[in-house]
Design a protein around this motif. Structure first.
Motif, PDB file in Angstrom:
ATOM      1  N   ALA A   6     -41.951  34.333  43.538  1.00 13.17           N
ATOM      2  CA  ALA A   6     -41.982  33.161  44.423  1.00 13.17           C
ATOM      3  C   ALA A   6     -43.236  32.344  44.147  1.00 13.17           C
ATOM      4  CB  ALA A   6     -41.943  33.598  45.883  1.00 13.17           C
ATOM      5  N   ARG A   7     -43.062  31.034  44.143  1.00 17.97           N
ATOM      6  CA  ARG A   7     -44.182  30.111  43.911  1.00 17.97           C
ATOM      7  C   ARG A   7     -44.293  29.166  45.099  1.00 17.97           C
ATOM      8  NH1 ARG A   7     -43.657  27.880  38.396  1.00 17.97           N
ATOM      9  NH2 ARG A   7     -44.551  29.916  37.940  1.00 17.97           N
ATOM     10  N   TYR A   8     -45.474  29.137  45.706  1.00 17.22           N
ATOM     11  CA  TYR A   8     -45.704  28.276  46.859  1.00 17.22           C
ATOM     12  C   TYR A   8     -45.779  26.824  46.405  1.00 17.22           C
ATOM     13  CZ  TYR A   8     -47.720  26.255  51.032  1.00 17.22           C
ATOM     14  OH  TYR A   8     -47.941  25.464  52.138  1.00 17.22           O
ATOM     15  N   ARG A   9     -45.004  25.961  47.060  1.00 17.10           N
ATOM     16  CA  ARG A   9     -44.946  24.548  46.712  1.00 17.10           C
ATOM     17  C   ARG A   9     -45.299  23.648  47.886  1.00 17.10           C
ATOM     18  NH1 ARG A   9     -46.377  24.486  42.289  1.00 17.10           N
ATOM     19  NH2 ARG A   9     -45.057  24.656  40.487  1.00 17.10           N
ATOM     20  N   GLY A  10     -45.892  24.223  48.926  1.00 15.83           N
ATOM     21  CA  GLY A  10     -46.247  23.442  50.104  1.00 15.83           C
ATOM     22  C   GLY A  10     -47.580  22.741  49.943  1.00 15.83           C
ATOM     23  N   ARG A  11     -48.054  22.157  51.029  1.00 13.97           N
ATOM     24  CA  ARG A  11     -49.293  21.363  51.005  1.00 13.97           C
ATOM     25  C   ARG A  11     -50.410  21.989  51.825  1.00 13.97           C
ATOM     26  NH1 ARG A  11     -47.785  15.584  49.755  1.00 13.97           N
ATOM     27  NH2 ARG A  11     -45.632  15.763  49.123  1.00 13.97           N
ATOM     28  N   ASP A  17     -54.919  31.707  50.850  1.00 16.07           N
ATOM     29  CA  ASP A  17     -54.845  32.606  51.999  1.00 16.07           C
ATOM     30  C   ASP A  17     -53.406  32.736  52.494  1.00 16.07           C
ATOM     31  OD1 ASP A  17     -56.071  34.242  54.038  1.00 16.07           O
ATOM     32  OD2 ASP A  17     -55.667  32.601  55.431  1.00 16.07           O
ATOM     33  N   LEU A  18     -52.673  31.624  52.563  1.00 15.91           N
ATOM     34  CA  LEU A  18     -51.280  31.656  52.990  1.00 15.91           C
ATOM     35  C   LEU A  18     -50.446  32.498  52.029  1.00 15.91           C
ATOM     36  CD1 LEU A  18     -49.083  28.924  54.438  1.00 15.91           C
ATOM     37  CD2 LEU A  18     -48.291  30.109  52.414  1.00 15.91           C
ATOM     38  N   VAL A  19     -50.651  32.338  50.734  1.00 10.20           N
ATOM     39  CA  VAL A  19     -49.897  33.097  49.730  1.00 10.20           C
ATOM     40  C   VAL A  19     -50.209  34.585  49.847  1.00 10.20           C
ATOM     41  CG1 VAL A  19     -49.633  33.477  47.238  1.00 10.20           C
ATOM     42  CG2 VAL A  19     -49.610  31.147  48.168  1.00 10.20           C
ATOM     43  N   ARG A  20     -51.463  34.921  50.049  1.00 15.34           N
ATOM     44  CA  ARG A  20     -51.855  36.331  50.199  1.00 15.34           C
ATOM     45  C   ARG A  20     -51.200  36.940  51.432  1.00 15.34           C
ATOM     46  NH1 ARG A  20     -54.919  38.486  53.527  1.00 15.34           N
ATOM     47  NH2 ARG A  20     -56.008  36.585  54.102  1.00 15.34           N
ATOM     48  N   ARG A  21     -51.251  36.219  52.565  1.00 18.77           N
ATOM     49  CA  ARG A  21     -50.642  36.725  53.795  1.00 18.77           C
ATOM     50  C   ARG A  21     -49.120  36.852  53.649  1.00 18.77           C
ATOM     51  NH1 ARG A  21     -51.162  33.012  57.597  1.00 18.77           N
ATOM     52  NH2 ARG A  21     -52.415  31.563  56.427  1.00 18.77           N
ATOM     53  N   SER A  22     -48.503  35.923  52.941  1.00 21.76           N
ATOM     54  CA  SER A  22     -47.063  35.983  52.706  1.00 21.76           C
ATOM     55  C   SER A  22     -46.705  37.212  51.875  1.00 21.76           C
ATOM     56  CB  SER A  22     -46.578  34.713  51.997  1.00 21.76           C
ATOM     57  OG  SER A  22     -46.788  33.584  52.812  1.00 21.76           O
ATOM     58  N   ALA A  23     -47.503  37.488  50.845  1.00 18.21           N
ATOM     59  CA  ALA A  23     -47.260  38.670  50.005  1.00 18.21           C
ATOM     60  C   ALA A  23     -47.355  39.941  50.834  1.00 18.21           C
ATOM     61  CB  ALA A  23     -48.254  38.706  48.849  1.00 18.21           C
ATOM     62  N   GLU A  24     -48.344  40.011  51.708  1.00 19.89           N
ATOM     63  CA  GLU A  24     -48.502  41.186  52.570  1.00 19.89           C
ATOM     64  C   GLU A  24     -47.319  41.336  53.524  1.00 19.89           C
ATOM     65  OE1 GLU A  24     -52.281  40.524  54.448  1.00 19.89           O
ATOM     66  OE2 GLU A  24     -53.415  40.999  52.629  1.00 19.89           O
ATOM     67  N   ALA A  25     -46.880  40.235  54.114  1.00 17.24           N
ATOM     68  CA  ALA A  25     -45.765  40.287  55.060  1.00 17.24           C
ATOM     69  C   ALA A  25     -44.462  40.679  54.361  1.00 17.24           C
ATOM     70  CB  ALA A  25     -45.604  38.939  55.763  1.00 17.24           C
ATOM     71  N   LEU A  26     -44.192  40.096  53.209  1.00 21.24           N
ATOM     72  CA  LEU A  26     -42.966  40.408  52.479  1.00 21.24           C
ATOM     73  C   LEU A  26     -42.945  41.860  52.016  1.00 21.24           C
ATOM     74  CD1 LEU A  26     -42.652  37.138  50.402  1.00 21.24           C
ATOM     75  CD2 LEU A  26     -41.068  37.892  52.199  1.00 21.24           C
ATOM     76  N   PHE A  35     -45.667  43.242  46.849  1.00 22.05           N
ATOM     77  CA  PHE A  35     -45.761  41.944  46.189  1.00 22.05           C
ATOM     78  C   PHE A  35     -47.154  41.810  45.606  1.00 22.05           C
ATOM     79  CE2 PHE A  35     -41.806  40.494  47.925  1.00 22.05           C
ATOM     80  CZ  PHE A  35     -41.440  39.449  47.091  1.00 22.05           C
ATOM     81  N   GLU A  36     -47.199  41.475  44.346  1.00 23.11           N
ATOM     82  CA  GLU A  36     -48.477  41.268  43.666  1.00 23.11           C
ATOM     83  C   GLU A  36     -48.817  39.788  43.649  1.00 23.11           C
ATOM     84  OE1 GLU A  36     -48.669  43.095  39.809  1.00 23.11           O
ATOM     85  OE2 GLU A  36     -47.285  44.675  40.450  1.00 23.11           O
ATOM     86  N   LEU A  37     -50.102  39.491  43.779  1.00 23.05           N
ATOM     87  CA  LEU A  37     -50.571  38.117  43.669  1.00 23.05           C
ATOM     88  C   LEU A  37     -50.723  37.786  42.192  1.00 23.05           C
ATOM     89  CD1 LEU A  37     -53.348  38.159  46.408  1.00 23.05           C
ATOM     90  CD2 LEU A  37     -51.145  36.991  46.528  1.00 23.05           C
ATOM     91  N   LEU A  38     -50.165  36.650  41.791  1.00 21.68           N
ATOM     92  CA  LEU A  38     -50.274  36.191  40.405  1.00 21.68           C
ATOM     93  C   LEU A  38     -50.929  34.816  40.425  1.00 21.68           C
ATOM     94  CD1 LEU A  38     -46.643  37.071  39.264  1.00 21.68           C
ATOM     95  CD2 LEU A  38     -48.683  38.482  39.020  1.00 21.68           C
ATOM     96  N   GLY A  39     -52.196  34.781  40.638  1.00 21.92           N
ATOM     97  CA  GLY A  39     -52.883  33.510  40.756  1.00 21.92           C
ATOM     98  C   GLY A  39     -52.865  33.009  42.185  1.00 21.92           C
ATOM     99  N   VAL A  40     -53.074  31.711  42.344  1.00 25.69           N
ATOM    100  CA  VAL A  40     -53.220  31.113  43.670  1.00 25.69           C
ATOM    101  C   VAL A  40     -51.886  30.892  44.359  1.00 25.69           C
ATOM    102  CG1 VAL A  40     -54.063  29.074  44.904  1.00 25.69           C
ATOM    103  CG2 VAL A  40     -55.357  29.988  43.001  1.00 25.69           C
TER     104      VAL A  40
END
Length: 199
Positions: A6-11, A17-26, A35-40
């Motif tokens: 998944a790639r975050y496309r929001g603003r 921080d949002l991507v990290r929290r999303s990975a933890e929740a998922l 879920f691993e973080l792959l960059g920002v």
């Protein structure tokens, strides 16, 4: 075996921080690996079941602002890195919010799976706050009476909320997505699974 990229496309200004929290929740969803973080902006996980892939994809679609790639690698002995690469290749470079792309190691056309998620995305995007509350309780395993009591509304009001939220369409779409993903994973069509919360 599957992978979801998944790639975050929001603003969001604090997107990392949002991507990290999303990975933890998922990562807490049933049947989902870490879920691993792959960059920002990017996260990825290897997932074993069609049900967990469908639940994960729907969670991302509900959240909005995500582009999603699903990799499918049929067979017993699958290299997790290979399937991650399939999911990453599926998402591509110019992905848009709400888009789901699916790629298989066998090269089969996966457009039917992506089409189901387009329809589910449309249903999810039309929901009100009340509709999200009602469907979340049903997805969590409650029946209509229990969900109505939890929300402090009548069973009739609960039924109306579910109808307005497209619960029947979500249920049918979930079953179809699971069936198609299973078929892609095994090479043989199978009966749809049960959507969480359906009794």
């Amino acid at each position: 075996m599957f992978a979801v990229h998944a790639r975050y496309r929001g603003r969001e200004r604090r997107r990392a921080d949002l991507v990290r929290r999303s990975a933890e929740a998922l990562s807490t969803l049933d049947g989902v690996g870490r879920f691993e973080l792959l960059g920002v902006e990017d996260i990825c996980a290897v997932i074993d079941s069609a049900e967990a892939v469908t639940d994960t994809t729907m969670a991302l679609l509900s959240a909005g602002d995500w582009a999603i790639g699903i990799g499918v690698s049929p067979g017993e002995a699958v290299d997790p890195e290979e399937i991650r690469q399939l999911a990453t290749a599926a998402i591509g470079r110019r992905c848009r919010t709400g888009v789901v792309r699916v790629r298989s190691r066998t090269g089969d056309d996966m457009g039917d799976i992506a089409a189901v998620f387009v329809l589910l995305s449309h249903v999810l995007a039309k929901r009100t706050t009340e509709g999200r509350e009602a469907t979340q309780l049903m997805r969590g395993g409650m029946n209509q009476n229990e969900a109505a009591a939890e929300l402090g509304i009548s069973k009739q009001a609960m039924s109306q909320r579910l109808a307005a939220a497209g619960w029947a369409a979500e249920t049918a779409g979930w079953k179809l997505a699971v069936t198609l993903l299973r078929a892609a994973d095994t090479g043989t069509p199978q009966d749809p699974g049960r959507h969480p919360g359906i009794r």
